[in-house]
Every structure is written in C-alpha cells, then in structure tokens.
Scaffold this active site. Structure first.
Site, PDB file in Angstrom:
ATOM      1  N   LYS A 187      -7.589  14.590 -10.242  1.00  0.00           N
ATOM      2  CA  LYS A 187      -9.040  14.876 -10.240  1.00  0.00           C
ATOM      3  C   LYS A 187      -9.777  13.798  -9.439  1.00  0.00           C
ATOM      4  CE  LYS A 187     -11.054  17.732 -12.060  1.00  0.00           C
ATOM      5  NZ  LYS A 187     -11.412  19.120 -11.659  1.00  0.00           N
ATOM      6  N   LYS A 218      -5.052  22.352 -26.513  1.00  0.00           N
ATOM      7  CA  LYS A 218      -5.896  21.172 -26.586  1.00  0.00           C
ATOM      8  C   LYS A 218      -6.182  20.860 -28.061  1.00  0.00           C
ATOM      9  CE  LYS A 218      -6.386  21.173 -22.011  1.00  0.00           C
ATOM     10  NZ  LYS A 218      -7.371  21.818 -21.208  1.00  0.00           N
ATOM     11  N   TYR A 252      -7.138  46.067 -14.387  1.00  0.00           N
ATOM     12  CA  TYR A 252      -7.293  46.172 -12.927  1.00  0.00           C
ATOM     13  C   TYR A 252      -6.118  46.920 -12.289  1.00  0.00           C
ATOM     14  CZ  TYR A 252     -11.050  42.815 -13.633  1.00  0.00           C
ATOM     15  OH  TYR A 252     -12.193  42.195 -14.058  1.00  0.00           O
ATOM     16  N   THR A 261     -14.125  15.258 -14.247  1.00  0.00           N
ATOM     17  CA  THR A 261     -13.930  14.745 -15.601  1.00  0.00           C
ATOM     18  C   THR A 261     -14.227  13.245 -15.682  1.00  0.00           C
ATOM     19  OG1 THR A 261     -12.165  14.250 -17.196  1.00  0.00           O
ATOM     20  CG2 THR A 261     -11.481  14.525 -14.952  1.00  0.00           C
ATOM     21  N   ASP A 262     -14.547  12.778 -16.881  1.00  0.00           N
ATOM     22  CA  ASP A 262     -14.748  11.334 -17.077  1.00  0.00           C
ATOM     23  C   ASP A 262     -13.422  10.565 -17.026  1.00  0.00           C
ATOM     24  OD1 ASP A 262     -13.670  12.184 -19.488  1.00  0.00           O
ATOM     25  OD2 ASP A 262     -15.176  11.228 -20.760  1.00  0.00           O
ATOM     26  N   GLU A 263     -12.305  11.311 -17.074  1.00  0.00           N
ATOM     27  CA  GLU A 263     -11.000  10.630 -17.133  1.00  0.00           C
ATOM     28  C   GLU A 263     -10.688   9.874 -15.842  1.00  0.00           C
ATOM     29  OE1 GLU A 263      -7.919  12.892 -19.096  1.00  0.00           O
ATOM     30  OE2 GLU A 263      -9.390  14.109 -20.146  1.00  0.00           O
ATOM     31  N   PHE A 322     -11.526  28.205 -19.700  1.00  0.00           N
ATOM     32  CA  PHE A 322     -12.383  27.838 -20.849  1.00  0.00           C
ATOM     33  C   PHE A 322     -13.828  27.578 -20.404  1.00  0.00           C
ATOM     34  CE2 PHE A 322     -13.461  23.786 -23.365  1.00  0.00           C
ATOM     35  CZ  PHE A 322     -14.184  24.471 -24.333  1.00  0.00           C
ATOM     36  N   SER A 377      -5.543  21.534 -16.045  1.00  0.00           N
ATOM     37  CA  SER A 377      -6.472  20.713 -16.825  1.00  0.00           C
ATOM     38  C   SER A 377      -5.857  19.969 -18.021  1.00  0.00           C
ATOM     39  CB  SER A 377      -7.626  21.598 -17.324  1.00  0.00           C
ATOM     40  OG  SER A 377      -7.144  22.519 -18.287  1.00  0.00           O
ATOM     41  N   TYR A 396      -2.967  13.853 -14.257  1.00  0.00           N
ATOM     42  CA  TYR A 396      -4.144  14.730 -14.258  1.00  0.00           C
ATOM     43  C   TYR A 396      -5.359  13.999 -13.703  1.00  0.00           C
ATOM     44  CZ  TYR A 396      -8.391  16.940 -16.118  1.00  0.00           C
ATOM     45  OH  TYR A 396      -9.653  17.482 -16.249  1.00  0.00           O
ATOM     46  N   SER A 397      -5.665  12.821 -14.287  1.00  0.00           N
ATOM     47  CA  SER A 397      -6.900  12.152 -13.862  1.00  0.00           C
ATOM     48  C   SER A 397      -6.779  11.636 -12.429  1.00  0.00           C
ATOM     49  CB  SER A 397      -7.288  11.038 -14.839  1.00  0.00           C
ATOM     50  OG  SER A 397      -6.245  10.134 -15.046  1.00  0.00           O
TER      51      SER A 397
END
Ligand code: NAD
Ligand code: TYD
Length: 350
Positions: free
Chosen positions: A161, A196, A348, A132-134, A13, A87, A157-158
């Site tokens: 990260k 999401k 490809y 990320t802010d998380e 994304f 993500s 996840y956080s």
C-alpha cells in the site's frame, strides 16, 4: 452536474458502502463498479442497488492493462475512486506476491490508464486513492499518526500500500495528475469479510468456536464504522484539495482483548446467554509475525479543513454491526460456504 465515476473494488467491504452511497446520493452520476470478484468481492453486498439506472457493474482486473484500457475507453470516467486491493495482512504474509501484483502493479496500471485517457486535460478530473494508516508502521504507547508522519511499513500488505501511495504522488508530481489520497484506520461494520477480527469473532461466538487472539492480545487498533469512512470518501472526493492527503480515523482506540470482551458481552446479551459465558472461547495463539503494536490516527486535518468527523459512537456502530450479522445469517453462511461466488454466474449469466 453529470459525471461518470469508476469505483474499483466496489464489490468488497468498504467499496460496496461507497458505491451504495454514491448511487443513492448522486442520481446524475453514472457509477461504474469495476471489480475482479476475487474471494473478497461479493455482489450480494449490492443487491439493493443493482438495478439502479445510474449503476453498472463491470468485471475486470486492475492488473490487466488491455482489459482496463478497454473499460476506461468505453466509459470515459471523469473520476476514479480506487479501493481495489488485496487487504488482509495475514494473507500478505503467506502470499506477498499477490499483494505486489494487485496493490502495486494494479495501481500503477490504473495511473497509466488515466494518464493516457485524460492526456494532460485534467479539468474536472480526479484520481482518489484509498489507503491505510498501516503505511506509517507501528506506534509505541504514545503519539498519533499525522499526515506528515514518515512512512515505515512493516508487513507485505502495508509495504504494497505504501508503494502504491508513492506512485500516486509521483504521478501527481511528474505528470500533474490531479489526485487526493486518504489513509484510514481499521474499519468495521456490515459486509465485512469474516477473516478479519470483528466479523470472524462475531461468527465464532455465535457458533461457540474458539476466538484466536494473537500474542498477548494487547495490540491496539483505532476502529471506524465503515459508513463513516464512506462519508469521508464522499467529502474528500468532492471537497478535498488536489495533491492533498487526509488521515481518517475513529478517535477510538481499543486493545484487541478489551474489544473481544466487549464483543462477547454484547453477543451474549443478543444470544440470551448469561453475561460472560463466551469468555471461555478466548484462546491465545501464536503471534502474527511482525505484528504492529499500535495504530492511532490524528484526524484533525480532515475535521478542521473539510468538516468530517465520525457520526456514530463505537457502542452504536458495534451494536448495529452485531445486529446486521444476526439479521443476515444467509449472507454469512453464503460467505463461509463459498456459495457467494456463484452469485455472479447466476446474476450475470446471459
Ligand atoms: P476487501 O478485501 O473487502 O475488498 C477488496 C475488493 O477489491 C474486492 O471486491 C475484490 O474483489 C477487489 N479486487 C481485488 N483485487 C482486484 C483486482 N486485481 N482487480 C479488481 N478488483 C480487485 O477490502 P476492503 O477492506 O474493502 O478495503 C478496500 C480498500 O480500503 C483497500 O484499498 C484497503 O487497502 C483500504 N483500507 C481498508 C481498511 C480496512 O479496515 N478494511 C482500512 C483502511 C484502508
Ligand atoms: P485485522 O482485522 O486482521 O486487521 P489489521 O491486521 O489490518 O489491523 O486484525 C486486527 C487486530 O486483531 C490485529 O492486531 C490482529 C488481531 N487479530 C487476532 O488477534 N486474531 C485474529 O484471528 C485476527 C484475524 C486478528
């Protein structure tokens, strides 16, 4: 000035918007999009630039040390913009190991690779880690995340990260690796994978399907238009100071339920339905475990030091996003049917 940049996760994304911006804006740069094409990677996001002379796609997995070494030795990048990651918080709850592998081990692998490749000669080199802010955890009703806010990640996840952020800073501190790091709030916009909140709900409103709101719906997120995030990445990559962290946010907080009602209002208008028709689709469901209550970024540092601020209002960004999903039914149906994964084979094959 000529440069070779490897952008990881460029088929995802945010990555696809970053790749497009760099390919179009910097014809002297050779942009290598390095992506493993997991379920979240979609080369159809980049159809418009895939034949550009300064663009190359390489299918590679950041967790594969040998494969990554080969690509880096072949292209000898001056810079890396690292976006490749698992993500989605909900997936991290069901399969944390995938997050540990890609986000922690994959990032460490990239750091080891550039450390070896650049061999202490860091002139003109830069490793940009997109985060990320998380990582800061959850806020109460008051306050904002600053660059100095202590890390307190709450989901797999956080946590993954946060670990990757620590490794990047540790390589800067220990080996002198030149890096910049940004922590950004929730993005929305075209090409967002419909697992999401915003793209899922746009798709469900269109198809008259239930809108699954977690818990009481009063969780708060700070939303930023993806193209403004890509602009910020361009500015930080070129003007940010080595070793610095910048928070990126939209100055734009919404409670989930209020956001859902705004989406419904806009979508009903677009679909020619009487206002509020789709409110009946709102379905409160069991909460996400460990759900962070509120995120809100204070983006004053990047504004004051680098002159970045969001270029579109939420109303503009959301309406452009809805319009994009309405105009790109094929993209959405390819993604929801899984057909997009065949694009790579077609494109490809030889
Ligand atoms: P995404 O899930 O849409 O895309 C991730 C991309 O990484 C995909 O193209 C996928 O194929 C690729 N990828 C995954 N594992 C890989 C691997 N092992 N090797 C190579 N490529 C791999 O993610 P996104 O929403 O575009 O997020 C991009 C980055 O920005 C992530 O690092 C994320 O943590 C960060 N971020 C996202 C948001 C947000 O709101 N989406 C906000 C702040 C920061
Ligand atoms: P999401 O888009 O998954 O981003 P993040 O968890 O990284 O913030 O979710 C945004 C908010 O929307 C979050 O509070 C969880 C909530 N949400 C729902 O209520 N229902 C859903 O189906 C999804 C995907 C999210």
């Amino acid at each position: 000035m000529k440069k070779t940049l490897i952008i990881t996760g460029g088929a995802g994304f945010i990555g696809s918007h970053v790749v497009r911006l760099f390919v179009n804006k910097y014809p002297n740069y050779h942009i290598i999009n390095l992506d493993a094409l997991t379920y979240a990677g979609n080369l159809e996001n980049l159809k418009d630039i895939e034949d550009a002379a300064n663009y190359t796609f390489v299918k590679a997995d950041i967790t594969d040390p040998e494969g990554i070494k080969t690509v880096f030795e072949q292209y000898k990048p001056d810079g890396v913009i690292h976006l490749a990651a698992e993500s989605h918080v909900d997936r991290s709850i069901t399969d944390p190991n995938a997050f540990i592998k890609t986000n922690v081990m994959g990032t460490a692998n990239l750091l080891n690779t550039v450390k070896e490749l650049w061999k202490g000669d860091f002139e003109g080199k830069r490793f940009y880690h997109v985060s990320t802010d998380e990582v800061y955890g959850s806020l109460g009703a008051e306050g904002f995340f600053l660059e100095t806010t202590p890390y307190d990640p709450q989901s797999p996840y956080s946590a993954s990260k946060a670990a990757s952020d620590h490794f990047v800073r540790a390589y800067g501190n220990t080996y002198g690796l030149p890096f910049v790091l940004t922590n950004c709030s929730n993005n929305y916009g075209p090409n967002h994978f419909p697992e999401k909140l915003i793209p899922l709900f746009i798709n469900n409103i269109k198809n008259n399907k239930p809108l699954p709101v977690y818990g009481d719906g009063k969780y708060t997120r700070d939303w930023l238009y993806v193209i403004d995030h890509a602009r910020a990445i361009d500015i930080v990559f070129h003007k940010g100071k080595n070793g610095e962290t910048y928070n990126i946010g939209g100055f734009n907080e919404w409670q989930n339920i209020e956001l859902v009602k705004l989406l419904i209002k806009e979508m009903d208008k677009q679909l020619g339905r009487p206002e509020g028709t789709s409110e009946k689709l709102i379905t409160y469901i069991k909460d996400r475990p460990g759900h962070d209550r509120r995120y809100a970024i204070d983006a004053t540092k990047i504004k004051n030091e680098l002159g970045w601020e969001p270029s579109v209002t939420f109303e503009q960004g959301l309406s452009q996003t809805i319009q994009w999903y309405m105009d790109n039914e094929e993209w959405l149906s390819e993604v929801t049917s899984g057909n997009y994964q065949k694009y790579y084979e077609k494109q490809y094959a030889s």
